[in-house]
Motif scaffolding. Structure first.
Motif, PDB file in Angstrom:
ATOM      1  N   LEU A  55       7.185  -1.190  -1.542  1.00  0.00           N
ATOM      2  CA  LEU A  55       8.185  -1.048  -0.482  1.00  0.00           C
ATOM      3  C   LEU A  55       7.857   0.131   0.433  1.00  0.00           C
ATOM      4  O   LEU A  55       7.799  -0.018   1.662  1.00  0.00           O
ATOM      5  CB  LEU A  55       9.581  -0.879  -1.092  1.00  0.00           C
ATOM      6  N   ILE A  56       7.627   1.303  -0.145  1.00  0.00           N
ATOM      7  CA  ILE A  56       7.332   2.482   0.674  1.00  0.00           C
ATOM      8  C   ILE A  56       6.034   2.284   1.448  1.00  0.00           C
ATOM      9  O   ILE A  56       5.950   2.574   2.649  1.00  0.00           O
ATOM     10  CB  ILE A  56       7.277   3.759  -0.189  1.00  0.00           C
ATOM     11  N   GLY A  57       4.998   1.781   0.763  1.00  0.00           N
ATOM     12  CA  GLY A  57       3.725   1.553   1.444  1.00  0.00           C
ATOM     13  C   GLY A  57       3.843   0.532   2.554  1.00  0.00           C
ATOM     14  O   GLY A  57       3.299   0.719   3.651  1.00  0.00           O
ATOM     15  N   GLY A  58       4.558  -0.552   2.297  1.00  0.00           N
ATOM     16  CA  GLY A  58       4.742  -1.576   3.318  1.00  0.00           C
ATOM     17  C   GLY A  58       5.502  -1.067   4.532  1.00  0.00           C
ATOM     18  O   GLY A  58       5.156  -1.376   5.670  1.00  0.00           O
ATOM     19  N   LEU A  59       6.524  -0.261   4.292  1.00  0.00           N
ATOM     20  CA  LEU A  59       7.307   0.271   5.413  1.00  0.00           C
ATOM     21  C   LEU A  59       6.532   1.336   6.187  1.00  0.00           C
ATOM     22  O   LEU A  59       6.651   1.430   7.416  1.00  0.00           O
ATOM     23  CB  LEU A  59       8.646   0.802   4.905  1.00  0.00           C
ATOM     24  N   LEU A  60       5.720   2.121   5.498  1.00  0.00           N
ATOM     25  CA  LEU A  60       4.854   3.094   6.172  1.00  0.00           C
ATOM     26  C   LEU A  60       3.826   2.353   7.035  1.00  0.00           C
ATOM     27  O   LEU A  60       3.601   2.702   8.201  1.00  0.00           O
ATOM     28  CB  LEU A  60       4.166   3.992   5.137  1.00  0.00           C
ATOM     29  N   LEU A  61       3.237   1.316   6.471  1.00  0.00           N
ATOM     30  CA  LEU A  61       2.265   0.509   7.194  1.00  0.00           C
ATOM     31  C   LEU A  61       2.911  -0.175   8.407  1.00  0.00           C
ATOM     32  O   LEU A  61       2.354  -0.162   9.509  1.00  0.00           O
ATOM     33  CB  LEU A  61       1.672  -0.528   6.235  1.00  0.00           C
ATOM     34  N   ALA A  62       4.084  -0.748   8.221  1.00  0.00           N
ATOM     35  CA  ALA A  62       4.778  -1.423   9.323  1.00  0.00           C
ATOM     36  C   ALA A  62       5.129  -0.447  10.441  1.00  0.00           C
ATOM     37  O   ALA A  62       4.976  -0.768  11.627  1.00  0.00           O
ATOM     38  CB  ALA A  62       6.039  -2.117   8.802  1.00  0.00           C
ATOM     39  N   ALA A  63       5.591   0.740  10.082  1.00  0.00           N
ATOM     40  CA  ALA A  63       5.922   1.741  11.105  1.00  0.00           C
ATOM     41  C   ALA A  63       4.668   2.125  11.895  1.00  0.00           C
ATOM     42  O   ALA A  63       4.721   2.287  13.115  1.00  0.00           O
ATOM     43  CB  ALA A  63       6.550   2.976  10.454  1.00  0.00           C
ATOM     44  N   ALA A  64       3.547   2.259  11.192  1.00  0.00           N
ATOM     45  CA  ALA A  64       2.292   2.597  11.875  1.00  0.00           C
ATOM     46  C   ALA A  64       1.886   1.483  12.832  1.00  0.00           C
ATOM     47  O   ALA A  64       1.472   1.748  13.970  1.00  0.00           O
ATOM     48  CB  ALA A  64       1.196   2.852  10.840  1.00  0.00           C
ATOM     49  N   LEU A  65       1.991   0.245  12.397  1.00  0.00           N
ATOM     50  CA  LEU A  65       1.592  -0.886  13.244  1.00  0.00           C
ATOM     51  C   LEU A  65       2.494  -1.036  14.471  1.00  0.00           C
ATOM     52  O   LEU A  65       2.045  -1.465  15.527  1.00  0.00           O
ATOM     53  CB  LEU A  65       1.597  -2.177  12.430  1.00  0.00           C
ATOM     54  N   ARG A  66       3.771  -0.680  14.330  1.00  0.00           N
ATOM     55  CA  ARG A  66       4.710  -0.757  15.465  1.00  0.00           C
ATOM     56  C   ARG A  66       4.582   0.439  16.392  1.00  0.00           C
ATOM     57  O   ARG A  66       5.153   0.450  17.480  1.00  0.00           O
ATOM     58  CB  ARG A  66       6.148  -0.830  14.950  1.00  0.00           C
ATOM     59  N   GLY A  67       3.890   1.483  15.946  1.00  0.00           N
ATOM     60  CA  GLY A  67       3.795   2.700  16.741  1.00  0.00           C
ATOM     61  C   GLY A  67       5.013   3.590  16.593  1.00  0.00           C
ATOM     62  O   GLY A  67       5.240   4.477  17.413  1.00  0.00           O
ATOM     63  N   ASP A  68       5.801   3.374  15.539  1.00  0.00           N
ATOM     64  CA  ASP A  68       6.982   4.193  15.288  1.00  0.00           C
ATOM     65  C   ASP A  68       6.599   5.525  14.643  1.00  0.00           C
ATOM     66  O   ASP A  68       5.480   5.693  14.148  1.00  0.00           O
ATOM     67  CB  ASP A  68       7.951   3.464  14.346  1.00  0.00           C
ATOM     68  N   ASP A  69       7.535   6.433  14.625  1.00  0.00           N
ATOM     69  CA  ASP A  69       7.342   7.710  13.944  1.00  0.00           C
ATOM     70  C   ASP A  69       7.242   7.437  12.441  1.00  0.00           C
ATOM     71  O   ASP A  69       8.135   6.832  11.844  1.00  0.00           O
ATOM     72  CB  ASP A  69       8.525   8.635  14.247  1.00  0.00           C
ATOM     73  N   THR A  70       6.171   7.854  11.824  1.00  0.00           N
ATOM     74  CA  THR A  70       5.919   7.575  10.404  1.00  0.00           C
ATOM     75  C   THR A  70       6.253   8.749   9.504  1.00  0.00           C
ATOM     76  O   THR A  70       6.149   8.635   8.281  1.00  0.00           O
ATOM     77  CB  THR A  70       4.440   7.205  10.193  1.00  0.00           C
TER      78      THR A  70
END
Length: 127
Positions: A55-70
């Motif tokens: 969960l944490i890894g997936g959300l960190l990865l998703a935030a990076a792909l969206r260009g969000d603050d990680t």
């Protein structure tokens, strides 16, 4: 939007680790230094750790792909490792040397990466 490459790498590693504990917790546990079957209670905890890490890894990865603050997800990742380290310290004397080095050492590296990612500035956009 800038891509946070560090978050891509850290998120991918954490996601892969979590998935490995979900797919085959005993094999994943062997990679972390435990050659024997730890029993059903420990397997339950290994799977729980797998869900958390995926969960944490997936959300960190998703935030990076969206260009969000990680930074918040890096902090969550480091916090999960801090919890592992704290829990591991209570059984440190019962662990084999390899488990101490790999398990507790890995948690310390994870805390460092989490803090580094949480405290750094936002990546700049490519010009």
């Amino acid at each position: 939007m800038p891509t946070d490459r560090a978050a891509l790498v850290a998120g991918s590693i954490r996601l892969a680790s979590g998935v490995s504990f979900l797919v085959d917790p005993l094999r994943a546990n062997r990679l972390w230094g435990e050659p024997d079957d730890p029993g059903p209670s420990a397997r339950l905890l290994l799977r729980s750790m797998g869900y958390r890490d995926a969960l944490i890894g997936g959300l960190l990865l998703a935030a990076a792909l969206r260009g969000d603050d990680t930074r918040g997800w890096f902090l969550a990742s480091g916090g999960a490792d801090a919890a592992d380290l704290l829990g591991g310290m209570s059984v440190h004397h019962d662990l084999k040397r390899g488990q101490q080095v790999i398990g507790l050492g890995g948690a310390m590296v994870g805390i460092g990466v989490g803090l580094w990612g949480a405290l750094r500035g936002r990546p700049r956009s490519d010009v």
